[in-house]
Design an enzyme around this catalytic site. Structure first.
Site, short mmCIF file in Angstrom:
data_model
loop_
_atom_site.label_atom_id
_atom_site.label_comp_id
_atom_site.label_asym_id
_atom_site.label_seq_id
_atom_site.Cartn_x
_atom_site.Cartn_y
_atom_site.Cartn_z
N GLY A 39 0.86 -1.18 0.00
CA GLY A 39 0.00 0.00 0.00
C GLY A 39 0.90 1.22 0.00
N LYS A 40 0.62 2.15 -0.91
CA LYS A 40 1.55 3.27 -1.06
C LYS A 40 1.70 4.09 0.22
CE LYS A 40 0.63 3.54 -5.99
NZ LYS A 40 1.73 2.63 -6.34
N GLU A 140 -4.11 6.40 -3.58
CA GLU A 140 -4.80 5.10 -3.48
C GLU A 140 -5.98 5.15 -2.51
OE1 GLU A 140 -1.77 1.57 -4.81
OE2 GLU A 140 -1.90 2.04 -2.67
N GLY A 219 17.61 7.92 -12.19
CA GLY A 219 17.73 8.91 -11.12
C GLY A 219 16.48 9.73 -10.95
N ASP A 241 12.96 -6.75 -7.79
CA ASP A 241 11.55 -6.40 -7.58
C ASP A 241 11.48 -4.89 -7.33
OD1 ASP A 241 8.92 -6.07 -6.80
OD2 ASP A 241 8.93 -7.71 -5.35
N THR A 243 8.78 -3.14 -6.94
CA THR A 243 7.56 -2.74 -6.24
C THR A 243 7.92 -1.92 -5.00
OG1 THR A 243 6.63 -4.87 -6.90
CG2 THR A 243 5.36 -3.57 -5.31
N ASP A 247 7.92 4.50 -3.36
CA ASP A 247 7.52 4.81 -1.98
C ASP A 247 8.74 4.90 -1.07
OD1 ASP A 247 4.85 4.68 -2.82
OD2 ASP A 247 4.79 2.52 -2.49
N ARG A 280 15.71 -6.40 -3.30
CA ARG A 280 15.06 -7.37 -2.41
C ARG A 280 13.59 -7.48 -2.80
NH1 ARG A 280 16.85 -3.69 2.69
NH2 ARG A 280 19.08 -4.00 2.51
N SER A 286 11.12 -4.69 1.70
CA SER A 286 12.42 -4.49 1.05
C SER A 286 13.10 -3.19 1.48
CB SER A 286 12.22 -4.45 -0.47
OG SER A 286 11.58 -3.23 -0.85
#
Ligand code: RIB
Length: 302
Positions: A39-40, A140, A219, A241, A243, A247, A280, A286
């Site tokens: 979740g952001k 979100e 960057g 990853d 993802t 954030d 990670r 991560s």
């Protein structure tokens, strides 16, 4: 004392790792499945806490279910205050259904669930926002809730940093209550109709005083009114990853700016954190701790 408040989403990420994401109508066999916190909003809160903010508070909503309990506990274990993370019984905890391919790229479907109940501020929210240095916002949750929080921050002189993701048209009042906008290059293009990031950043300065366009492995580009944009390069790493990388960047950047670092130094530190996170799996899982960011940043500088 750095105090970062976050209003935003809390999701359980349901992640399938696969060599290549399937096309429409195709079935492919994946390698691994993981259930990890995301979740952001929650991600940015964890990033800020791990980057060393003295105090991080999360305003959000989860359902009265096992995912909600797990996510609250993850936030608390990361040192995030969850007093204003409500548990609602009208909706399930938000979920994100994510496919991550062998290049670390992803595709995501978000089911908002409880996040969709955040249409307005609740008692206590404005007081908390007023006590913070910085308020972090993303898209979100319903935009009415984001706008109410941004305007509350503006009333109390609190810096607002908005991540305009997922991309969507924004009410002008929201941009008017934003101090720093941090889109990625696709979001910057969606907001302006301009695909070249430097030109898009300059166009956004008509509505917000400062913009950082994140460019992934290339960057980040900082633009402010009355100055030429500055590109700050990111460390080159192999991603497994991506993802939550954005954030990680924003949560870490907020801490660096609240500590009074210069913008180029803050961007470089945030890029280092994001580069660590993409090596990670998972989003919140991560995210690096301050000591890891410092070690990597010092290694890059020497
Ligand atoms: O920004 C990454 C996040 O987007 C994931 O954790 C997922 O929950 C989606 O909301």
């Amino acid at each position: 004392m750095t105090h970062i408040a976050v209003l935003g989403s809390t999701n359980m990420d349901l992640i399938a790792y696969v060599a290549k994401a399937p096309q429409r109508g195709e079935t492919v066999t994946g390698r691994e499945f993981r259930t990890l916190p995301g979740g952001k909003g929650a991600n940015q809160a964890v990033a800020a806490a791990r980057a060393g903010a003295d105090n991080v508070s999360m305003i959000g909503a989860v359902g009265a279910d096992a995912f909600g309990t797990q996510l609250r506990s993850t936030l608390e274990h990361s040192g995030v205050d969850t007093d204003l993370l409500r548990t609602v019984d009208t909706a399930a905890t938000g979920t994100a259904h994510i496919v991550v391919d062998d290049e670390g790229g992803n595709a995501i479907i978000v089911i908002p669930g409880a996040n969709g109940t955040l249409t307005a501020l609740a008692p206590g929210d404005e007081g908390l926002i007023a006590s913070a240095d910085t308020l972090l916002l993303q898209l979100e949750i319903p935009v009415e809730g984001v706008l109410a929080a941004a305007q509350a921050a503006r009333r109390h002189g609190v810096r607002t940093i908005l991540t305009p993701a997922p991309a969507q048209p924004l009410p002008p009042e929201l941009l008017a209550a934003t101090d720093l906008l941090v889109p990625n290059e696709h979001e910057a293009a969606a907001l302006t109709g301009i695909t070249e990031p430097r030109a898009a950043a300059k166009a956004l300065l008509a509505q917000v005083p400062e913009v950082v366009v994140t460019l992934g492995a290339r960057g980040s580009l900082y633009a402010a009114r009355g100055a030429e944009p500055v590109l700050v390069e990111a460390p080159q790493v192999t991603a497994v990853d991506t993802t939550g990388a954005g954030d990680t960047f924003v949560g870490t950047l907020a801490v660096a700016l609240a500590e009074g670092r210069s913008v180029p130094k803050a961007l470089a530190w945030a890029s280092t954190a994001a580069a660590l996170s993409v090596q990670r799996p998972g989003a919140a899982a991560s995210m690096p701790y301050r000591s890891e960011i410092d070690t990597a940043a010092n290694g890059a500088a020497s």
